[in-house]
Motif scaffolding. Structure first.
Motif, PDB file in Angstrom:
ATOM      1  N   VAL A  77      88.190  36.646 -32.052  1.00  0.00           N
ATOM      2  CA  VAL A  77      88.193  38.102 -31.919  1.00  0.00           C
ATOM      3  C   VAL A  77      86.889  38.643 -32.461  1.00  0.00           C
ATOM      4  O   VAL A  77      86.441  38.257 -33.553  1.00  0.00           O
ATOM      5  N   ASN A  78      86.250  39.557 -31.718  1.00  0.00           N
ATOM      6  CA  ASN A  78      85.012  40.207 -32.121  1.00  0.00           C
ATOM      7  C   ASN A  78      85.210  41.714 -32.164  1.00  0.00           C
ATOM      8  O   ASN A  78      86.215  42.244 -31.658  1.00  0.00           O
ATOM      9  N   GLY A  79      84.233  42.402 -32.759  1.00  0.00           N
ATOM     10  CA  GLY A  79      84.251  43.870 -32.759  1.00  0.00           C
ATOM     11  C   GLY A  79      85.426  44.472 -33.499  1.00  0.00           C
ATOM     12  O   GLY A  79      85.925  45.533 -33.107  1.00  0.00           O
ATOM     13  N   LEU A  80      85.867  43.847 -34.600  1.00  0.00           N
ATOM     14  CA  LEU A  80      87.047  44.331 -35.324  1.00  0.00           C
ATOM     15  C   LEU A  80      86.809  45.723 -35.901  1.00  0.00           C
ATOM     16  O   LEU A  80      85.748  46.008 -36.474  1.00  0.00           O
ATOM     17  N   GLY A  81      87.826  46.571 -35.784  1.00  0.00           N
ATOM     18  CA  GLY A  81      87.837  47.885 -36.423  1.00  0.00           C
ATOM     19  C   GLY A  81      89.261  48.220 -36.804  1.00  0.00           C
ATOM     20  O   GLY A  81      90.200  47.924 -36.050  1.00  0.00           O
ATOM     21  N   TYR A  82      89.445  48.809 -37.984  1.00  0.00           N
ATOM     22  CA  TYR A  82      90.788  49.056 -38.524  1.00  0.00           C
ATOM     23  C   TYR A  82      91.180  50.511 -38.312  1.00  0.00           C
ATOM     24  O   TYR A  82      90.489  51.430 -38.768  1.00  0.00           O
ATOM     25  N   TYR A  90      91.709  46.703 -34.105  1.00  0.00           N
ATOM     26  CA  TYR A  90      91.362  46.599 -32.697  1.00  0.00           C
ATOM     27  C   TYR A  90      90.176  45.655 -32.556  1.00  0.00           C
ATOM     28  O   TYR A  90      89.264  45.636 -33.406  1.00  0.00           O
ATOM     29  N   GLY A  91      90.172  44.863 -31.484  1.00  0.00           N
ATOM     30  CA  GLY A  91      89.094  43.913 -31.291  1.00  0.00           C
ATOM     31  C   GLY A  91      88.965  43.491 -29.839  1.00  0.00           C
ATOM     32  O   GLY A  91      89.768  43.871 -28.967  1.00  0.00           O
ATOM     33  N   ILE A  92      87.958  42.669 -29.578  1.00  0.00           N
ATOM     34  CA  ILE A  92      87.716  42.090 -28.254  1.00  0.00           C
ATOM     35  C   ILE A  92      88.083  40.614 -28.334  1.00  0.00           C
ATOM     36  O   ILE A  92      87.461  39.846 -29.081  1.00  0.00           O
ATOM     37  N   GLY A  93      89.108  40.210 -27.587  1.00  0.00           N
ATOM     38  CA  GLY A  93      89.537  38.817 -27.571  1.00  0.00           C
ATOM     39  C   GLY A  93      88.752  38.013 -26.559  1.00  0.00           C
ATOM     40  O   GLY A  93      88.622  38.415 -25.393  1.00  0.00           O
ATOM     41  N   ASP A  94      88.242  36.873 -27.006  1.00  0.00           N
ATOM     42  CA  ASP A  94      87.424  36.009 -26.133  1.00  0.00           C
ATOM     43  C   ASP A  94      88.329  34.954 -25.491  1.00  0.00           C
ATOM     44  O   ASP A  94      88.428  33.814 -25.969  1.00  0.00           O
ATOM     45  N   GLY A 122      80.937  41.961 -23.484  1.00  0.00           N
ATOM     46  CA  GLY A 122      80.104  41.195 -24.408  1.00  0.00           C
ATOM     47  C   GLY A 122      79.929  41.875 -25.752  1.00  0.00           C
ATOM     48  O   GLY A 122      79.040  41.495 -26.521  1.00  0.00           O
ATOM     49  N   ALA A 123      80.794  42.882 -26.066  1.00  0.00           N
ATOM     50  CA  ALA A 123      80.663  43.606 -27.335  1.00  0.00           C
ATOM     51  C   ALA A 123      81.016  42.674 -28.495  1.00  0.00           C
ATOM     52  O   ALA A 123      81.953  41.880 -28.423  1.00  0.00           O
ATOM     53  N   PHE A 124      80.266  42.770 -29.585  1.00  0.00           N
ATOM     54  CA  PHE A 124      80.522  41.894 -30.734  1.00  0.00           C
ATOM     55  C   PHE A 124      80.414  42.623 -32.067  1.00  0.00           C
ATOM     56  O   PHE A 124      80.648  42.022 -33.104  1.00  0.00           O
ATOM     57  N   ALA A 125      80.029  43.893 -32.082  1.00  0.00           N
ATOM     58  CA  ALA A 125      80.002  44.666 -33.326  1.00  0.00           C
ATOM     59  C   ALA A 125      80.905  45.879 -33.134  1.00  0.00           C
ATOM     60  O   ALA A 125      80.794  46.583 -32.122  1.00  0.00           O
ATOM     61  N   GLY A 126      81.805  46.132 -34.093  1.00  0.00           N
ATOM     62  CA  GLY A 126      82.752  47.236 -33.930  1.00  0.00           C
ATOM     63  C   GLY A 126      83.198  47.814 -35.261  1.00  0.00           C
ATOM     64  O   GLY A 126      83.130  47.155 -36.304  1.00  0.00           O
ATOM     65  N   ALA A 127      83.651  49.069 -35.198  1.00  0.00           N
ATOM     66  CA  ALA A 127      84.204  49.760 -36.373  1.00  0.00           C
ATOM     67  C   ALA A 127      85.002  50.947 -35.866  1.00  0.00           C
ATOM     68  O   ALA A 127      84.667  51.544 -34.828  1.00  0.00           O
ATOM     69  N   VAL A 128      86.072  51.291 -36.600  1.00  0.00           N
ATOM     70  CA  VAL A 128      86.943  52.408 -36.233  1.00  0.00           C
ATOM     71  C   VAL A 128      86.855  53.484 -37.300  1.00  0.00           C
ATOM     72  O   VAL A 128      86.894  53.181 -38.506  1.00  0.00           O
ATOM     73  N   THR A 129      86.751  54.733 -36.864  1.00  0.00           N
ATOM     74  CA  THR A 129      86.868  55.881 -37.751  1.00  0.00           C
ATOM     75  C   THR A 129      87.735  56.916 -37.047  1.00  0.00           C
ATOM     76  O   THR A 129      87.442  57.318 -35.922  1.00  0.00           O
ATOM     77  N   GLY A 130      88.829  57.304 -37.696  1.00  0.00           N
ATOM     78  CA  GLY A 130      89.760  58.249 -37.058  1.00  0.00           C
ATOM     79  C   GLY A 130      90.367  57.650 -35.811  1.00  0.00           C
ATOM     80  O   GLY A 130      90.982  56.592 -35.832  1.00  0.00           O
ATOM     81  N   ARG A 131      90.168  58.312 -34.681  1.00  0.00           N
ATOM     82  CA  ARG A 131      90.701  57.838 -33.399  1.00  0.00           C
ATOM     83  C   ARG A 131      89.616  57.212 -32.518  1.00  0.00           C
ATOM     84  O   ARG A 131      89.862  56.952 -31.332  1.00  0.00           O
ATOM     85  N   THR A 132      88.429  56.971 -33.077  1.00  0.00           N
ATOM     86  CA  THR A 132      87.302  56.457 -32.292  1.00  0.00           C
ATOM     87  C   THR A 132      86.938  55.046 -32.738  1.00  0.00           C
ATOM     88  O   THR A 132      86.791  54.777 -33.933  1.00  0.00           O
TER      89      THR A 132
END
Length: 370
Positions: A77-82, A90-94, A122-132
């Motif tokens: 899983v990449n691009g994890l955000g809580y 949330y993430g991108i499953g490979d 191909g997203a690999f960097a992620g973060a969640v803030t609020g609903r985004t």
């Protein structure tokens, strides 16, 4: 074995129906008790963070000083955000058949949410803030909606082009300013880098020192105390950057890895809203200084208290009977008797008794002399 009669057949049918009803009730209870969408119960992550290395999911404490293994994920899983309101990552499953959007519970349960939109495969960097949910793919920064009740749920709402070519393996949102922070290694040593998510402007922080430039920092998270934690994939060391004064420390975190990502799980607001300052209260007058009591060697003797006895009530006495009046009471035709003659006292009687013989003797002596 003989065939059962009509009565036995009816009893067997009733028993079969009761067993079917019990099985149906048990299945219904299990369905109601199971969490929807593969959500896991809370596992105690408070102001710490989750980090995935390869397919192993770890949970770190608030100071990043200790970790526990949570689960082995069925997919990288990449691009994890809580998403704190949902308690989900949330993430991108490979997957072998392509990239897909997934949610990861705090216990490691992975739920497939469908194919990744175009541009996010191909997203690999992620973060969640609020609903985004912010995701970086090449030189584009995407904003994905993660509000389940929204009609644009898990759809790209906007994207901006980054103002500079950077090599950011991961980033996280600092709630203090809403910007994204990561470690760029595209220009030699690693530099702490800031991204404005609204404009895509990229800047390097000059106040912080550089980090080792070999490899990529694929897991970055900001804890509520303001520290930025970044894992170097090549060396396997976890760096802790205090951006306020540039102090950097590091700890060993096992061998290097080709794949890593991280996301924090804050449970409290790291920047509390200051409460209004109350008006100054009047200064109270100084309290008197207590005087310590003098030392006592023996318990004090109580002073005698003068007690006034109540006035004694005189006992009731019977008045003496009145004495008869010495004046005679003369009734008509009545004469009181004469009082008896007074009696000579005993002394006179003795004197007289002694003088009489002496007189007689004297008289006889006088007669003889004649």
């Amino acid at each position: 074995m003989p065939a059962p009669g009509p009565l036995g057949a009816r009893r067997a049918a009733r028993r079969s129906a009761a067993v079917a009803v019990a099985l149906l009730a048990g299945c219904t209870a299990l369905a109601l008790a199971s969490p929807a969408g593969g959500a896991d119960p809370a596992t105690g992550c408070r102001n710490g963070f989750y980090l995935v290395k390869g397919s192993t999911l770890f949970r770190y404490d608030e100071s990043a000083g200790a970790r526990v293994t949570v689960a082995q994920l069925p997919v990288r899983v990449n691009g994890l955000g809580y998403a704190a309101a949902q308690g989900l990552f949330y993430g991108i499953g490979d997957y072998h058949h392509g990239s897909r959007l997934v949610t990861v519970g705090q216990g490691g349960t992975v739920t497939d949410k469908g194919p990744a939109p175009a541009g996010l495969r191909g997203a690999f960097a992620g973060a969640v803030t609020g609903r985004t949910w912010y995701l970086r793919s090449d030189d584009e920064l995407y904003a994905v909606d993660v509000a389940p009740a929204s009609p644009t749920y898990l759809k790209v709402r906007s994207k901006v082009h980054l103002s500079r070519d950077v090599e950011l393996g991961d980033f996280d949102v600092d709630p203090a300013d809403g910007a994204l922070y990561g470690v760029d290694t595209d220009h030699g040593p690693g530099r702490v880098t800031r991204i404005n998510p609204a404009t895509g402007a990229v800047t390097w922080l000059a106040a912080t020192p550089t980090l080792p430039g070999s490899g990529s920092y694929g897991a970055v998270v900001i804890t509520p105390d303001g520290l930025l934690h970044a894992l170097n994939n090549t060396t396997g060391r976890l760096y802790h950057v205090r951006r306020s004064d540039g102090r950097v420390t590091s700890t060993g975190d096992g061998p290097g890895t080709q794949h890593a990502d991280a996301a924090g799980c804050p449970h409290q607001d790291p920047v509390p809203t200051p409460s209004p300052t109350p008006p100054p209260s009047p200064t109270p007058p100084p309290s008197p200084v207590p005087v310590p009591p003098a030392p006592r060697t023996s318990p004090p003797t109580p002073e005698p208290t003068e007690t006034v006895p109540p006035a004694a009530t005189p006992p009731a006495t019977t008045p003496p009977a009145p004495k008869p009046s010495p004046s005679p009471f003369v009734a008509s035709g009545y004469k009181p008797p004469l009082p008896p003659p007074p009696r000579l006292p005993l002394t006179w009687f003795v004197v007289v008794a002694m003088l009489v013989p002496a007189v007689i003797v004297a008289v006889r002596g006088a007669v003889r002399l004649r």
